[in-house]
Structures are given as C-alpha cells and as structure tokens.
Design an enzyme around this catalytic site. Structure first.
Site, PDB file in Angstrom:
ATOM      1  N   TRP A  50      -1.014   4.620  -5.078  1.00 23.77           N
ATOM      2  CA  TRP A  50      -0.615   5.773  -4.202  1.00 23.77           C
ATOM      3  C   TRP A  50       0.919   5.757  -3.735  1.00 23.77           C
ATOM      4  O   TRP A  50       1.624   6.604  -3.655  1.00 23.77           O
ATOM      5  CB  TRP A  50      -1.445   6.118  -3.116  1.00 23.77           C
ATOM      6  CG  TRP A  50      -2.896   6.543  -3.355  1.00 23.77           C
ATOM      7  CD1 TRP A  50      -3.378   6.654  -4.626  1.00 23.77           C
ATOM      8  CD2 TRP A  50      -3.517   7.610  -2.620  1.00 23.77           C
ATOM      9  NE1 TRP A  50      -4.554   7.394  -4.567  1.00 23.77           N
ATOM     10  CE2 TRP A  50      -4.778   7.889  -3.517  1.00 23.77           C
ATOM     11  CE3 TRP A  50      -3.355   7.971  -1.352  1.00 23.77           C
ATOM     12  CZ2 TRP A  50      -5.798   8.914  -2.906  1.00 23.77           C
ATOM     13  CZ3 TRP A  50      -4.437   9.043  -0.958  1.00 23.77           C
ATOM     14  CH2 TRP A  50      -5.421   9.442  -1.784  1.00 23.77           C
ATOM     15  N   LYS A 161     -10.245  10.046   2.401  1.00 20.92           N
ATOM     16  CA  LYS A 161     -11.251   9.945   1.584  1.00 20.92           C
ATOM     17  C   LYS A 161     -12.400   9.506   2.470  1.00 20.92           C
ATOM     18  O   LYS A 161     -12.493   9.019   3.660  1.00 20.92           O
ATOM     19  CB  LYS A 161     -11.223   8.815   0.509  1.00 20.92           C
ATOM     20  CG  LYS A 161     -12.264   8.360  -0.246  1.00 20.92           C
ATOM     21  CD  LYS A 161     -12.011   7.618  -1.430  1.00 20.92           C
ATOM     22  CE  LYS A 161     -11.817   6.133  -1.047  1.00 20.92           C
ATOM     23  NZ  LYS A 161     -11.354   5.465  -2.384  1.00 20.92           N
TER      24      LYS A 161
END
Length: 266
Positions: A50, A161
């Site tokens: 990421w 998430k």
C-alpha cells in the site's frame, strides 16, 4: 494458476510487495483517496504494497507515513516523502509517534491536522473462530477510526478494512456520524472466499453542528443564493428564507465539511 492467483502474479511482475496493492488501487479509483500532493497515513503498512501505491499516487508533493508493528523495509527511490513508524496502533505512544512523524515530514505544527487520508489494511491474526475474528477486526477498525479523527484535516478521508458480521452496522453508524457519508466497498482484488470489505468514509466533519441539531441563531448576512447566513463558532450556517437581522430557532438539515444548511423551526 499453480496456487497463485492473478493479482499475486501481477504484483510480482509489476514490482509490488504484496497483491493487496491492487486493493488500494481499486479503492482509490472508486473513492479518490490518494490525490496529488496529499498527506496519507497507512496503518498496517507492512510489507509495503500500500505504501508503494500511495507514494506513486500522491507524487513528489505528497507525504506518506507507514505504520506497523513489523519492520517495513524502505521503499526503493519513492517519488513521495515517505516516513515509517514501528509500533502497536492500540498503544497511545504509537499514536503520539504518528502525530510527531507526520508533523516532521510535512513541516506542520504537531497540534494541527495536516492529514488528508488515513488508510488501513490491518487485520487480526486469524483464530479460526469467525465471530472472534470479526470482533477483533472491528476493534482494529475502531483504532484506525480513532487515529483518523485525531489527525484528519477538515474534508479528509478514511478507508478501513473490516470483516463482515454482526458488529459492522454499529461501526459504520459511528463512522457516519463524523463524515459526510460512508459506503462499503469490496475491491475485485479481494479473494473470492474472503469476508473482508472496506468502509470508505469521505469528507471528515470538524463542524460544531450535526444534522438534527436545534439552536437559536442570528442572521448576520445573506448569501449569493439568497439564504441567510449565521455563524456557529465561526462555522457558516445557511438558513433558508432568513433575512439579515433575523433571530430565530433553526434545525440543521445537512452538514458539509466547511458549512451546513438549516431550516427555521416554526
């Protein structure tokens, strides 16, 4: 594919450290999280997939701070300014270190809110008990939410998430209270069998009012569209049908990051 899925192979071919890089790419394409010049905090950043995507997309004027309990190897010649924090996000000392690192990287005062987006791919160690794993994922998501409310500038974004389950609705409702809107996104790069999804919250609200609030105000001006303008702690409140000098009770009907709308209460 010999036990390796398409995104695994694609990550190897394109030089990303993890297949999860494509999840962030897809979240960014869906919600516009990583614009040029933005300051981004990446929670649960190891091994760095990421971070790679974020650094590419914020560009040379942007800053990315990666946070994880594990060591993160430095990115090779990143375009953006990249900093690293090693620590447990559930500990206050780590949250303090994030704030100080962001301030050092951006040149901003540590008491200010220089962050444009907080993104989190954190997940618990899997126990095999789905209810327990879901609850732990919600706990980590709430930690990310806490970091976001501490660091985000007005209008900033959060993507976090979480595993689907019974506590998801309460989590989403709590996040919705602090942002203009929240939606669930399931990137194509998530594995088919996974229950993971991402709550994407847009436009952090630092306003002193919320939808449904009632208050007494004085109209101090009239806007270009003809609405009366009141001030609540220097925050602008547009009041339909009101005229300068009116003193009235209003109910807030819609809140944006930098202004809100209200209707007079009969």
């Amino acid at each position: 594919m010999s036990g390796k899925d398409m995104y695994y192979n694609k990550a190897k071919q394109e030089g990303y450290r993890a297949r999860s890089a494509y999840k962030l790419k897809q979240l960014d394409e869906a919600a516009g999280l990583l614009g040029d010049g933005r300051t981004v905090v990446d929670l649960g950043a190891a091994p760095g997939g990421w971070l790679q995507v974020a650094a590419e997309r914020v560009g040379s004027r942007g800053t990315v701070v990666g946070v994880d309990r594990q060591r993160i190897d430095d990115l090779d010649e990143p375009v953006a300014t990249v900093r690293y924090v090693r620590g447990d996000i559930t500990e206050d000392s780590t949250k303090d270190q994030i704030r100080e690192t962001v301030a050092d990287a951006t040149g901003e005062d540590p008491t200010e809110r220089p962050v444009d987006a907080v993104v989190s791919d954190m997940a618990p160690n899997m126990s095999g008990d789905y209810d327990l794993d879901h609850a732990r994922s919600v706990y980590l998501a709430r930690q990310a939410f806490e970091v976001a409310t501490d660091l985000l500038d007005t209008g900033g974004d959060l993507a976090v998430k979480v595993f689907d389950g019974r506590d998801l609705a309460d989590l989403q409702e709590d996040i919705e209270a602090e942002f203009e809107y929240v939606r669930q996104v399931r990137p194509d790069a998530s594995r088919d069998a996974s229950s993971e999804l991402y709550l994407v919250a847009k436009n952090y609200l630092t306003a002193p009012v919320r939808e449904g609030d009632r208050m007494d105000v004085e109209i101090v001006d009239v806007g270009d569209e003809g609405d009366g303008i009141a001030k609540v702690e220097e925050f602008t409140l547009f009041v339909a049908g009101a005229e300068e000098g009116d003193e009235l009770t209003v109910e807030v009907t819609d809140v944006k990051p930098r202004y809100a709308f209200a209707e007079p209460v009969e």
